[in-house]
Each structure stands twice: as C-alpha cells, then as structure tokens.
Enzyme design. Sequence first.
Site, PDB file in Angstrom:
ATOM      1  N   HIS A   1      -8.709  10.849  -0.331  1.00  0.00           N
ATOM      2  CA  HIS A   1      -8.660   9.620  -0.426  1.00  0.00           C
ATOM      3  C   HIS A   1      -7.469  10.034   0.486  1.00  0.00           C
ATOM      4  O   HIS A   1      -6.320   9.374   0.901  1.00  0.00           O
ATOM      5  CB  HIS A   1      -7.691   8.924  -1.521  1.00  0.00           C
TER       6      HIS A   1
ATOM      7  N   HIS B   1       0.943  -0.940  -0.381  1.00  0.00           N
ATOM      8  CA  HIS B   1       0.260   0.127  -0.256  1.00  0.00           C
ATOM      9  C   HIS B   1       0.504   1.435   0.180  1.00  0.00           C
ATOM     10  O   HIS B   1       0.298   2.775   0.290  1.00  0.00           O
ATOM     11  CB  HIS B   1      -0.476   0.067   1.052  1.00  0.00           C
TER      12      HIS B   1
END
Length: 609
Positions: free
Chosen positions: A495, A267
């Site tokens: 985000h 990630h």
Amino acid sequence: MSQASLHGRWTVSSSDDDDDEDIPPSGTTAPKPRRSPSPVPEPTPLEVKAEPVRTPVSSSLTIGSEARQSAARNQLNPVKFENSPSLAGKRKKEASDGSGWALSDSDEDDEVKNDRQVNPPKQAPPNGERKKAKMESERPPSPHGRLYYIDEPDNFFESSVPCLNDTYRFYLNKVTGLDRKYNSGALHIRDILSPLFGTLKESVQFNYCFDIPWMVKQFPPEFRHCPVLIVHGDKREAKARLLQQGQPFPHVRFCQAKLDIAFGTHHTKMMLLWYEEGFRVVILTSNLIRADWYQKTQGMWMSPLFPRLPEGSSASSGESPTFFKRDLLEYLASYRAPELEDWIQRIKEHDLSETRVYLVASMPGRYVGADMERWGHLRLRKLLHEHTDPIPGEERWPVIGQFSSIGSMGADKTKWLAGEFQRTLTTLGKSSLRPDPPMYLLYPSVEDVRLSLEGYPAGGSLPYSIQTAQKQIWLHSYFHRWKAGRTGRSHAMPHIKTYMRVSPDFTQLAWFLVTSANLSKAAWGALEKNNTQIMVRSYELGVLYVPSAFNMKTFPVDTNPFPASSPTSGFPVPFDLPPTSYTSKDQPWIWNIPYSQEPDTHGNIWVPS
C-alpha cells in the site's frame, strides 16, 4: 467491447464505456458486479455487467470506496474453494474480528466516488472463539508457514526504542507473520505514539479512512485521552458515520477538508504530534484502520523531535535548508480551516532546521502562472530541476513508480503518462536534455495477490477496475511484479507508494519519493488549456529525498536493509532491484472481476459482490 493483450482479455457492457456514466449520483450506491452463485472458471471473454442501484444501508463504519466495500464483504464472508460444484458456492459463516475493516484506502480511479454506503458488518457469534478455531483447522497449509495466519504476538510491540535509521528517517511498517529480523527497525503505529518518542500533549491525524475506536486504542493509556483532531474529506452520509464513530470519545474533534472538485479525495496521511518536549511530523502511507498496519507493506518518514524556539525568535527562525517549515505552513494554511490555526502557530514556534527532505503536496484546485508549480507533479518537477544535477548517461537511468491504485491514463501513453508525468520524473537538474529512459511500473499481479499473506482480500486495497483497465491495455506493457524478498515482504501486498530514478546497474539513486499519491491524474494533476493551467482533484502529501540535501552525489542502494543494525549510508529501497517484468501469463490484479479457478492462501476464492 473486447480488447486483448499479453496481460488479459476482457469484455464490458457498452454502458461502461463512458466515464461519466460510470459515476453514480451523490448519495447512491454504486452498481455492483453480479455475484456468481458458485465459483466457476471465468469465461473468455469475461463479461461484467451492473445491477440496478439498490437502496443504501447505513453503517457505523466509514468505508469510503466501492473497492473497500467489496473486500470487506469478501473477508467477512469469504467464498470457500471446494472441488465439489455443489459445495463450491457455500460461504463460510465465521465472522472476522468484527471490525469490518478488510482493506485499506486507495486513491481510486477518477470514476469512483469516495462516499458510498456499505452493508453493516456482521457481528461475531457468542461462540466466536470456537468458530475461529474451526476455521483455522479447515484452512489449507499455507505456503508461507503457520505464522502467517496468526495475530500479533505478545512481543510484536517493542518495549524499547527500535534501532532507527537516523540518516534518512524512512521506515517500513511492522508486518505480522514475518520473521522477526524483517521487522527490526520497522515501526507500528503503537511505536510511533509510544512515550519513548515524547510526552504527547495533543495530535492531529490527517487521513482518508478512519476506524476511530481502533485508533484510540493505539495510543498508550497515559495518552489515550489527549486531544485528537481528525482531518478528513468525508461528506454527507459518510461524514455522519464518521462523526458517529467519534461520539464515545469527547477528546476527538473533526475538521472537514474542502473538496470542491468532483471525484477528489482527502488522501493525505500525516500526523502532527505536539509533546511537552517539542513537536514531530510523520508523513506516511497508512490509513488509520487495523488492516493497514497488519499484513501490508507501508512506508513513512518520521521527523526528528523539533525543539521549541527561544521566546522572541523571528518569523524566519527554525527554517531548514529544504524550506520544509515554510512549505508545511503553506500546505496547512491552504485548508482554510479555523481548526488548524493553533497548529500553524505552534509550528511557527518550533525549530525545524534539521529537516533534510522536501515537501511534495497536492492541493485541490485549478492553478495558473507561478501557482502551477506549487502543487502536484509540477511541484516535483520544479524541485528536481532546482535541486538535482544532470548525470552522464542519464538516458539509461530508469524511472520506477510503485503504487496501489491506478486511474484512467487515456487512450495511449501520450495523453498523460509519457506526455506529461514522465517528463516530470525524468527531470534532472537544469539540463535541456529530454531523455526517454525506461519506465518500470510496479503493480501486483493476480498471482501476487493470490499468494499473499491476506490472500484475495488484499486485492481490495488495489482497486484497479475492469472499466478502466480495458481502456488502457497499452499501460500493462510497463508493469512489473511486486517483489520484496530482500525485505522479507514479497507476500505483504504494497500500500506504499514510491517513485525514484535509479542507475542502470540499480545500485545508485538520483532521488527517491515516498508519498500518498497513486498513479492517477486526480492525485498528481493534469495540464489543461494548452498547458497554461493545471487541475488537481485530491489532497496528497509526500517527502522527496535528493542527494544534495545529504551532501551526496547519489544515494547508494542498501542491498541488505534487514535486520536493521547501525546507521548506514545506503537507502532502504522497499522492493527488489532490478524489477521483474510480467510474463505472458501474468495479469495485473483487477479488483472487480471474479477469480475462482485457484484458491488463495486461506482456501478462498474472490467473487466480488
């Protein structure tokens, strides 16, 4: 099983109760909520059942999560809201730009695999422009104005270096459809890769989700064929699709990050940029897909241009007071990847002494002893213990966490959030005081998503599932709305992921962190074996700002960060303070249940498929 609270009531089938049963075996397609044949008001309680596993369909795109797949399908074929029941279930046939990228990444719940398949995107018809014009004419008037619907205008990409905040080097992304002043000082990926920041020779792109053809187009023509190394975590079919994307581009190479613990993801989002003039690091929250750089709120730290050290410099040369060089080299070495060896050597040859932030990383593994403090939230705790100071009345200084995805927290707050993670976030210096200050968690409500620039498809990058939510309704009492009117971004869904400690009057910061890590044990790590071991599932990366590294006692909050003009001592917090708590009518956005009673800003409803 049914649970109710101020923020929603849901029912799920008994098969959803066991976390382990929710996870499909590797290489299978996840069970999907059934599609409603027509948009009807949600029943109370709402029942969500799964369909049998279907044969996966290959795709040329790498869309790694169930959330991403659902949003991609909904944005390509949105369900149009109509008052007439006979028309309500009809889908608009217009395709999008054909990219198939309807959403961003998201670190997901521990229950969701990251390598599922997705149906191939539909191609735009030959008369796509005419269809697009028709779609525009059918849209209802947007509450945000006509500009929210347009693509990037010609002047969206700056032709000169934007006004940068060199004090903190923390920037937001440009958002299409905002007033120009709210994009001043913000950066698009094309700005980052511009020759105005250096003559690029080679780069590395660490990320979770990639659209390789789109990424290549973001480089200016003179750098478009410079070597690029892609560091990813895809396996099996997802890896094959990613490599297929790269076939037309011989200058693009790949490096697979090792993921040996189940349900972990790669990630981390970072760029390493090697120039003729030096070297630069960018740590950010955006995936390498268009949707993440279009109408979402993202953040990034961009380093100064690091010059090359003189020949014969010692191994310890070019270190910063925050030991950023040492920690970055340790992070890269932990990949144990031959493809990164040249980059490790290049970093050793450059002077990183101007860096004023600390690196906070997560690396998959199980760690004991002194290694427990190398990664995850215990790394953050160690830095706060060593590099911050106790503050009088600190028990009244709230902690704020802001993120785009939520994992399983356990049956109550003592299981991880308050018992483990909050202790880290409330650490200030070497004080033995263990206060219990307020904790505010910022996460968009259903109404925030519905009225956003993207409408309901923005919720595809907010993958909080019904299966997880119904098990931790206690968590929702912490929730606060996404409000960013001060930055002009209230309707650009977040985000970005940030964590901070703020004064009771919300004017001073004790510290600030921007990171890829969402609110999950997979991202931050969880203690095991009576707190003698920590287990981390995912790769994550962020930077920590502490006042002492800037010769300050606290950071003043910049109350008016836009338009950016001259350097300021105020920190540009990306949302409004104080936070706005949920009301009894607000519900947290849950991505895999339908919302059909009210249309979004594009006249569509949300029916997961």
